[in-house]
Design an enzyme around this catalytic site. Structure first.
Site, PDB file in Angstrom:
ATOM      1  N   CYS A   8       0.868  -1.186   0.000  1.00 48.65           N
ATOM      2  CA  CYS A   8       0.000   0.000   0.000  1.00 48.65           C
ATOM      3  C   CYS A   8       0.899   1.229   0.000  1.00 48.65           C
ATOM      4  O   CYS A   8       2.047   1.152  -0.461  1.00 48.65           O
ATOM      5  CB  CYS A   8      -0.982  -0.025   1.169  1.00 48.65           C
ATOM      6  SG  CYS A   8      -0.214  -0.008   2.811  1.00 48.65           S
ATOM      7  N   ASN A  11       2.295   1.409   4.452  1.00 55.00           N
ATOM      8  CA  ASN A  11       2.526   0.116   5.133  1.00 55.00           C
ATOM      9  C   ASN A  11       2.181   0.192   6.615  1.00 55.00           C
ATOM     10  O   ASN A  11       2.810  -0.454   7.449  1.00 55.00           O
ATOM     11  CB  ASN A  11       3.989  -0.375   4.937  1.00 55.00           C
ATOM     12  CG  ASN A  11       4.219  -1.838   5.314  1.00 55.00           C
ATOM     13  OD1 ASN A  11       5.305  -2.194   5.744  1.00 55.00           O
ATOM     14  ND2 ASN A  11       3.221  -2.683   5.176  1.00 55.00           N
ATOM     15  N   CYS A  13      -1.555   0.774   7.323  1.00 54.10           N
ATOM     16  CA  CYS A  13      -3.009   0.490   7.399  1.00 54.10           C
ATOM     17  C   CYS A  13      -3.379  -0.752   6.582  1.00 54.10           C
ATOM     18  O   CYS A  13      -3.577  -1.827   7.132  1.00 54.10           O
ATOM     19  CB  CYS A  13      -3.837   1.692   6.945  1.00 54.10           C
ATOM     20  SG  CYS A  13      -3.647   3.153   8.008  1.00 54.10           S
ATOM     21  N   ARG A  14      -3.472  -0.605   5.252  1.00 49.59           N
ATOM     22  CA  ARG A  14      -4.053  -1.678   4.449  1.00 49.59           C
ATOM     23  C   ARG A  14      -3.149  -2.893   4.262  1.00 49.59           C
ATOM     24  O   ARG A  14      -3.599  -4.030   4.431  1.00 49.59           O
ATOM     25  CB  ARG A  14      -4.462  -1.121   3.068  1.00 49.59           C
ATOM     26  CG  ARG A  14      -5.606  -0.131   3.153  1.00 49.59           C
ATOM     27  CD  ARG A  14      -5.712   0.705   1.897  1.00 49.59           C
ATOM     28  NE  ARG A  14      -4.581   1.608   1.744  1.00 49.59           N
ATOM     29  CZ  ARG A  14      -4.382   2.394   0.709  1.00 49.59           C
ATOM     30  NH1 ARG A  14      -5.246   2.375  -0.293  1.00 49.59           N
ATOM     31  NH2 ARG A  14      -3.338   3.204   0.654  1.00 49.59           N
ATOM     32  N   SER A  15      -1.867  -2.673   3.901  1.00 45.30           N
ATOM     33  CA  SER A  15      -1.044  -3.859   3.595  1.00 45.30           C
ATOM     34  C   SER A  15      -0.638  -4.663   4.833  1.00 45.30           C
ATOM     35  O   SER A  15      -0.606  -5.891   4.775  1.00 45.30           O
ATOM     36  CB  SER A  15       0.151  -3.521   2.694  1.00 45.30           C
ATOM     37  OG  SER A  15       1.042  -2.648   3.321  1.00 45.30           O
ATOM     38  N   ASP A 124      -8.188   4.075   0.840  1.00 42.64           N
ATOM     39  CA  ASP A 124      -7.239   4.501   1.867  1.00 42.64           C
ATOM     40  C   ASP A 124      -8.033   5.019   3.078  1.00 42.64           C
ATOM     41  O   ASP A 124      -8.764   6.003   2.966  1.00 42.64           O
ATOM     42  CB  ASP A 124      -6.381   5.619   1.255  1.00 42.64           C
ATOM     43  CG  ASP A 124      -5.357   6.171   2.226  1.00 42.64           C
ATOM     44  OD1 ASP A 124      -5.390   5.791   3.415  1.00 42.64           O
ATOM     45  OD2 ASP A 124      -4.538   6.984   1.785  1.00 42.64           O
TER      46      ASP A 124
HETATM   47  P1  4NP Z   1      -1.816   2.794   4.059  1.00 46.87           P
HETATM   48  O1  4NP Z   1      -2.488   4.152   4.607  1.00 46.87           O
HETATM   49  O2  4NP Z   1      -1.216   3.160   2.708  1.00 46.87           O
HETATM   50  O3  4NP Z   1      -2.979   1.874   3.935  1.00 46.87           O
HETATM   51  O4  4NP Z   1      -0.779   2.385   5.069  1.00 46.87           O
HETATM   52  C1  4NP Z   1      -1.811   5.355   4.701  1.00 46.87           C
HETATM   53  C2  4NP Z   1      -0.871   5.550   5.683  1.00 46.87           C
HETATM   54  C3  4NP Z   1      -0.237   6.774   5.796  1.00 46.87           C
HETATM   55  C4  4NP Z   1      -0.554   7.799   4.922  1.00 46.87           C
HETATM   56  C5  4NP Z   1      -1.499   7.605   3.945  1.00 46.87           C
HETATM   57  C6  4NP Z   1      -2.136   6.378   3.820  1.00 46.87           C
HETATM   58  N1  4NP Z   1       0.075   9.057   5.067  1.00 46.87           N
HETATM   59  O5  4NP Z   1      -0.276   9.972   4.302  1.00 46.87           O
HETATM   60  O6  4NP Z   1       0.951   9.216   5.950  1.00 46.87           O
END
Ligand code: 4NP
Length: 152
Positions: A8, A11, A13-15, A124
Site C-alpha cells: 500500500c 505500510n 493500514c491496508r497492507s 485509503d
Molecule cells: P496505508 O495508509 O497506505 O494503507 O498504510 C496510509 C498511511 C499513511 C498515509 C497515507 C495512507 N500518510 O499519508 O501518511
C-alpha cells in the site's frame, strides 16, 4: 513455496492488515510453504508499528498486528516474491515504476482484481472514520480468503 507481498502507500493500514489476515488464515488452515510480507511505496512510516486504528480494529476480529513494522517497497522485492498484490491504482503505478523487466511487471496485480468485490481499489482509510477501517477490514478479509483459497 508461494511468496506473497502486499503493498500500500504507508505500510501502516491496508497492507499490514492484509499480511496479518493472511498469516492468521494460513495458520488456522495449517497451510505450509508460504511466505507473506507487506511494504509501502512511501517511506513516511518506516519502522513504525501499524496505525493504532488498524490495530484495534483487527484485534476486534481476533487478528494481532502488533509485531509488524513498516518498510518501504524496493526493487529487490520483485525477485524475492512471486505475487505482489497492491491496494490501489496509485500505488500500482508507483510500484510499476520500479519494475525493470516484464516478468517483474507481471507479478504486480491489484488485490481486488483476483475476484469480484464490486470495486478495484481498497480505499485509503488514513483520513477516514472508524467505520472506514471496518469497511477496509471486511473487504481485505474477503479478498485474502479468496487469495489463499479458504473454503466456507
Ligand atoms: P496505508 O495508509 O497506505 O494503507 O498504510 C496510509 C498511511 C499513511 C498515509 C497515507 C495512507 N500518510 O499519508 O501518511
Amino acid at each position: 513455496m508461494r511468496k506473497i507481498l502486499f503493498v500500500c502507500l504507508g505500510n501502516i493500514c491496508r497492507s499490514p492488515l492484509a499480511e496479518g489476515i493472511a498469516l492468521h488464515l494460513v495458520k488456522e488452515q495449517g497451510i505450509k510453504n508460504i511466505v507473506i510480507d507487506s511494504a509501502g511505496t512511501a517511506n513516511y512510516h518506516v519502522n513504525e508499528a501499524p496505525d493504532h486504528r488498524t490495530t484495534s480494529n483487527a484485534l476486534k476480529h481476533g487478528i494481532d498486528l502488533s509485531s509488524l513494522r513498516a518498510r518501504q517497497f524496493k526493487k529487490g522485492d520483485f525477485d524475492a516474491f512471486d505475487e505482489i498484490y497492491v491496494m490501489d491504482e496509485n500505488n500500482l503505478k508507483n510500484a510499476l515504476k520500479l519494475a525493470e523487466t516484464n516478468s517483474h511487471k507481471e507479478k504486480l496485480k491489484l488485490l481486488l482484481s483476483i475476484g469480484d468485490f464490486g470495486r478495484l481499489d481498497v480505499p485509503d482509510p488514513y483520513y477516514g472514520t472508524e467505520n472506514d477501517f471496518e469497511k477496509v477490514f471486511q473487504l481485505v478479509y474477503k479478498a485474502i480468503k479468496e487469495l489463499i483459497n479458504v473454503k466456507n
